[in-house]
Write a protein that holds these residues in place. Structure first.
Motif, PDB file in Angstrom:
ATOM      1  N   PHE A 353      -8.482 -10.190  -9.190  1.00  0.00           N
ATOM      2  CA  PHE A 353      -8.512  -8.596  -8.874  1.00  0.00           C
ATOM      3  C   PHE A 353      -7.394  -8.274  -9.830  1.00  0.00           C
ATOM      4  O   PHE A 353      -7.242  -7.141 -10.446  1.00  0.00           O
ATOM      5  CB  PHE A 353      -8.208  -8.099  -7.692  1.00  0.00           C
ATOM      6  CG  PHE A 353      -7.861  -6.967  -7.203  1.00  0.00           C
ATOM      7  CD1 PHE A 353      -9.096  -6.086  -7.343  1.00  0.00           C
ATOM      8  CD2 PHE A 353      -6.536  -6.307  -6.922  1.00  0.00           C
ATOM      9  CE1 PHE A 353      -8.668  -4.484  -7.227  1.00  0.00           C
ATOM     10  CE2 PHE A 353      -6.393  -5.058  -6.968  1.00  0.00           C
ATOM     11  CZ  PHE A 353      -7.647  -4.268  -6.953  1.00  0.00           C
ATOM     12  N   ARG A 354      -6.334  -9.125  -9.828  1.00  0.00           N
ATOM     13  CA  ARG A 354      -5.061  -8.431 -10.647  1.00  0.00           C
ATOM     14  C   ARG A 354      -5.368  -8.484 -12.139  1.00  0.00           C
ATOM     15  O   ARG A 354      -4.739  -7.370 -12.733  1.00  0.00           O
ATOM     16  CB  ARG A 354      -3.780  -9.418 -10.193  1.00  0.00           C
ATOM     17  CG  ARG A 354      -2.558  -9.047 -11.039  1.00  0.00           C
ATOM     18  CD  ARG A 354      -2.300  -7.556 -10.649  1.00  0.00           C
ATOM     19  NE  ARG A 354      -2.197  -7.177  -9.130  1.00  0.00           N
ATOM     20  CZ  ARG A 354      -2.293  -5.959  -8.789  1.00  0.00           C
ATOM     21  NH1 ARG A 354      -2.070  -5.114  -9.774  1.00  0.00           N
ATOM     22  NH2 ARG A 354      -2.214  -5.722  -7.454  1.00  0.00           N
ATOM     23  N   LEU A 355      -6.068  -9.219 -12.838  1.00  0.00           N
ATOM     24  CA  LEU A 355      -6.335  -9.239 -14.216  1.00  0.00           C
ATOM     25  C   LEU A 355      -7.396  -8.069 -14.394  1.00  0.00           C
ATOM     26  O   LEU A 355      -7.181  -7.199 -15.478  1.00  0.00           O
ATOM     27  CB  LEU A 355      -6.832 -10.551 -14.333  1.00  0.00           C
ATOM     28  CG  LEU A 355      -6.124 -11.937 -14.756  1.00  0.00           C
ATOM     29  CD1 LEU A 355      -6.866 -13.169 -15.151  1.00  0.00           C
ATOM     30  CD2 LEU A 355      -4.921 -11.580 -15.830  1.00  0.00           C
ATOM     31  N   ILE A 371      -4.049   7.034 -13.543  1.00  0.00           N
ATOM     32  CA  ILE A 371      -2.836   6.234 -13.346  1.00  0.00           C
ATOM     33  C   ILE A 371      -1.611   6.548 -12.059  1.00  0.00           C
ATOM     34  O   ILE A 371      -1.262   5.471 -11.411  1.00  0.00           O
ATOM     35  CB  ILE A 371      -1.970   5.945 -14.725  1.00  0.00           C
ATOM     36  CG1 ILE A 371      -2.836   5.663 -15.651  1.00  0.00           C
ATOM     37  CG2 ILE A 371      -0.864   5.015 -14.552  1.00  0.00           C
ATOM     38  CD1 ILE A 371      -3.528   4.176 -15.374  1.00  0.00           C
ATOM     39  N   LYS A 372      -1.459   7.943 -12.106  1.00  0.00           N
ATOM     40  CA  LYS A 372      -0.715   8.114 -10.991  1.00  0.00           C
ATOM     41  C   LYS A 372      -1.408   7.673  -9.421  1.00  0.00           C
ATOM     42  O   LYS A 372      -0.631   7.107  -8.535  1.00  0.00           O
ATOM     43  CB  LYS A 372      -0.243   9.454 -11.032  1.00  0.00           C
ATOM     44  CG  LYS A 372       0.593  10.011  -9.854  1.00  0.00           C
ATOM     45  CD  LYS A 372       0.652  11.537 -10.344  1.00  0.00           C
ATOM     46  CE  LYS A 372       1.662  12.343  -9.202  1.00  0.00           C
ATOM     47  NZ  LYS A 372       1.916  13.678  -9.225  1.00  0.00           N
ATOM     48  N   ARG A 373      -2.643   7.814  -9.543  1.00  0.00           N
ATOM     49  CA  ARG A 373      -3.213   7.512  -8.094  1.00  0.00           C
ATOM     50  C   ARG A 373      -3.068   5.931  -8.068  1.00  0.00           C
ATOM     51  O   ARG A 373      -2.955   5.359  -6.857  1.00  0.00           O
ATOM     52  CB  ARG A 373      -4.617   7.599  -8.305  1.00  0.00           C
ATOM     53  CG  ARG A 373      -4.799   9.308  -8.113  1.00  0.00           C
ATOM     54  CD  ARG A 373      -6.298   9.730  -8.325  1.00  0.00           C
ATOM     55  NE  ARG A 373      -7.039  11.103  -7.636  1.00  0.00           N
ATOM     56  CZ  ARG A 373      -6.373  12.125  -8.386  1.00  0.00           C
ATOM     57  NH1 ARG A 373      -5.815  12.050  -9.388  1.00  0.00           N
ATOM     58  NH2 ARG A 373      -6.948  13.377  -7.996  1.00  0.00           N
ATOM     59  N   LEU A 374      -3.210   5.041  -9.138  1.00  0.00           N
ATOM     60  CA  LEU A 374      -2.977   3.617  -8.998  1.00  0.00           C
ATOM     61  C   LEU A 374      -1.553   3.571  -8.546  1.00  0.00           C
ATOM     62  O   LEU A 374      -1.442   2.366  -7.630  1.00  0.00           O
ATOM     63  CB  LEU A 374      -3.418   2.872 -10.123  1.00  0.00           C
ATOM     64  CG  LEU A 374      -4.884   3.183 -10.790  1.00  0.00           C
ATOM     65  CD1 LEU A 374      -4.951   2.465 -12.146  1.00  0.00           C
ATOM     66  CD2 LEU A 374      -5.835   2.493  -9.416  1.00  0.00           C
ATOM     67  N   ASP A 375      -0.675   3.956  -8.992  1.00  0.00           N
ATOM     68  CA  ASP A 375       0.816   3.837  -8.632  1.00  0.00           C
ATOM     69  C   ASP A 375       0.942   4.012  -7.243  1.00  0.00           C
ATOM     70  O   ASP A 375       1.548   3.225  -6.506  1.00  0.00           O
ATOM     71  CB  ASP A 375       1.524   4.428  -9.518  1.00  0.00           C
ATOM     72  CG  ASP A 375       1.610   4.271 -10.889  1.00  0.00           C
ATOM     73  OD1 ASP A 375       1.110   2.938 -11.193  1.00  0.00           O
ATOM     74  OD2 ASP A 375       2.115   4.921 -11.817  1.00  0.00           O
ATOM     75  N   LYS A 376       0.509   5.105  -6.928  1.00  0.00           N
ATOM     76  CA  LYS A 376       0.813   5.699  -5.489  1.00  0.00           C
ATOM     77  C   LYS A 376      -0.011   4.792  -4.287  1.00  0.00           C
ATOM     78  O   LYS A 376       0.659   4.371  -3.482  1.00  0.00           O
ATOM     79  CB  LYS A 376       0.294   7.028  -5.164  1.00  0.00           C
ATOM     80  CG  LYS A 376       0.660   7.570  -3.924  1.00  0.00           C
ATOM     81  CD  LYS A 376       0.049   8.876  -3.751  1.00  0.00           C
ATOM     82  CE  LYS A 376       0.560   9.606  -2.245  1.00  0.00           C
ATOM     83  NZ  LYS A 376       0.296  10.992  -2.381  1.00  0.00           N
ATOM     84  N   ALA A 377      -1.196   4.287  -4.598  1.00  0.00           N
ATOM     85  CA  ALA A 377      -1.849   3.020  -3.835  1.00  0.00           C
ATOM     86  C   ALA A 377      -1.049   1.625  -4.049  1.00  0.00           C
ATOM     87  O   ALA A 377      -1.673   0.797  -3.333  1.00  0.00           O
ATOM     88  CB  ALA A 377      -3.135   3.176  -4.183  1.00  0.00           C
ATOM     89  N   GLY A 378      -0.200   1.495  -4.884  1.00  0.00           N
ATOM     90  CA  GLY A 378       0.527  -0.018  -5.113  1.00  0.00           C
ATOM     91  C   GLY A 378      -0.799  -0.873  -5.954  1.00  0.00           C
ATOM     92  O   GLY A 378      -0.823  -2.100  -5.362  1.00  0.00           O
ATOM     93  N   LEU A 379      -1.530  -0.274  -6.727  1.00  0.00           N
ATOM     94  CA  LEU A 379      -2.611  -1.101  -7.415  1.00  0.00           C
ATOM     95  C   LEU A 379      -2.014  -1.449  -8.890  1.00  0.00           C
ATOM     96  O   LEU A 379      -1.442  -0.510  -9.490  1.00  0.00           O
ATOM     97  CB  LEU A 379      -3.873  -0.323  -7.326  1.00  0.00           C
ATOM     98  CG  LEU A 379      -4.432  -0.123  -5.810  1.00  0.00           C
ATOM     99  CD1 LEU A 379      -6.032   0.641  -5.980  1.00  0.00           C
ATOM    100  CD2 LEU A 379      -4.650  -1.671  -5.110  1.00  0.00           C
TER     101      LEU A 379
END
Length: 379
Positions: A353-355, A371-379
């Motif tokens: 998943f991380r790759l 990208i902001k949504r990913l950051d907020k979700a810690g992804l």
């Protein structure tokens, strides 16, 4: 916040005369005036009448409230229905006091919340409280005791002072008395511990045969006097007076107010202890409820993930399609899929998943909202 004041007066024992209504109209051109009421609201200006004087001459009940925290209730009764000395056993300071004016007993209840500022609406409040007067007229002293508790709560009674007689039924408040306690903002914990010394309320329903038998013991002249007061003089208080006399002589009132050895300080201490116990129990219940909800959520989550097993590749394809829309709704749905894929990967499914997520970030680096949504979700 704008100013709000509400004034309502009610005439119960007799209606206002046309002359009296005219007198009241001369004080206020905006008020709603009927033969039994005077109602006015103010968002600016002030009331030009004198509530105490009006209670003395015109009305049997008065309610006032303002959005800076003041709540006031006044009730007027004839002394033959409420002995002033009885009222003085409970009343006697700013929050609850009694006056005898023009042959009438006038009770005043006053609650002032210094915080104020709440949204208030006085319409209908007096209707929910008006039965308190009828209960007092029947000899029910619980409203007086609530007034005393209000004084205790306001710090107007010395901690060493003895509690007055506790009337029956404090733990079985009527709807109107419950509304009175709420209107006066009486502390529920204080009322709870006070009610422990209160005997159950007796059944004061009248039995027709018993009442007729009792009437038969009255002299003819006395019965004629009662009938004359009821029919000719329209003396509404006579009904309550006759009922009080019958119940008192029949001994149907059961156990009257009980004298205790409790002091104000002891009541306050007991209320504080009960409050601590109640809050502890409530905290335990809330913690148990939170745990139950979390367990239900976890079970539902596991069931949801079970349904996604084997669909990982399809979910990644859907993420790419949704991100390509460059729309907020698409980004949100893509994020939900990615959270599912992350959790599946933690179960040992869904590949690296991380790759995959790093590759997704690089491919869509310019889509800042995504990208902001990913950051907020810690992804």
């Amino acid at each position: 916040m704008s100013e709000y004041q509400y004034y309502e007066f009610q005439a119960i024992d007799r209606p206002l005369t046309a002359a009296e209504m005219s007198e009241l109209r001369s004080i206020s051109t905006r008020a709603r005036i009927t033969p039994t009421s005077f109602v006015n609201e103010y968002s600016w200006g002030d009331f030009k009448g004198e509530p105490d004087l009006w209670m003395e001459h015109y009305f049997d009940a008065f309610l006032y409230l303002a959005n800076w925290g003041m709540h006031l209730l006044k009730l007027r009764l004839p002394p033959r229905l409420l002995n002033p000395a009885t009222a003085l056993a409970y009343f006697g300071s700013d929050s609850a006091f009694v006056n005898v004016k023009s042959g009438k007993v006038i009770l005043s209840f006053s609650s002032d919340d210094e915080d104020g500022g709440e949204w208030v609406d006085g319409e209908g409040l007096l209707s929910s409280l008006i039965s308190v007067r009828a209960e007092l007229a029947r000899g029910d002293l619980r409203a007086l005791y609530l007034g005393w508790l209000l004084r205790v709560q306001a710090g107007e009674v010395d901690s060493k002072e003895a509690e007055p007689p506790v009337p029956p039924g404090l733990g079985q408040l009527s709807a109107s008395l419950d509304s009175l306690a709420d209107f006066l903002r009486i502390d529920g914990d204080l009322l709870h511990v006070a009610a422990k010394a209160s005997s159950p309320l007796a059944d004061l329903a009248l039995d027709r045969d018993q009442f007729l038998a009792w009437l038969g013991t009255l002299a003819t002249a006395e019965k004629d006097e009662w009938i004359s007061r009821l029919v000719v003089e329209s003396d509404q208080a006579a009904v309550a007076e006759l009922r009080q006399r019958f119940l008192r002589q029949r001994g149907a009132a059961g156990a009257g107010p009980m004298t205790t050895d409790r002091t104000v300080g002891q009541l306050r201490a007991a209320a504080a202890a009960y409050a601590r116990q109640r809050m502890h129990i409530e905290a335990e219940k809330q913690a148990a409820e939170k745990m139950r909800r979390e367990q239900e959520t976890a079970v539902a989550r596991e069931k949801h993930l079970d349904g996604l097993v084997g669909r990982e590749a399809r979910l990644w394809n859907e993420v790419e399609t949704l991100v390509a829309t460059t729309q907020a709704a698409g980004y949100d749905q893509a994020l939900r899929h990615l959270v599912d894929l992350r959790d599946l990967a933690e179960r040992g499914r869904g590949g690296d998943f991380r790759l995959r997520i790093e590759s997704l970030r690089q491919a869509h680096a310019r889509k800042l909202a995504f990208i902001k949504r990913l950051d907020k979700a810690g992804l």
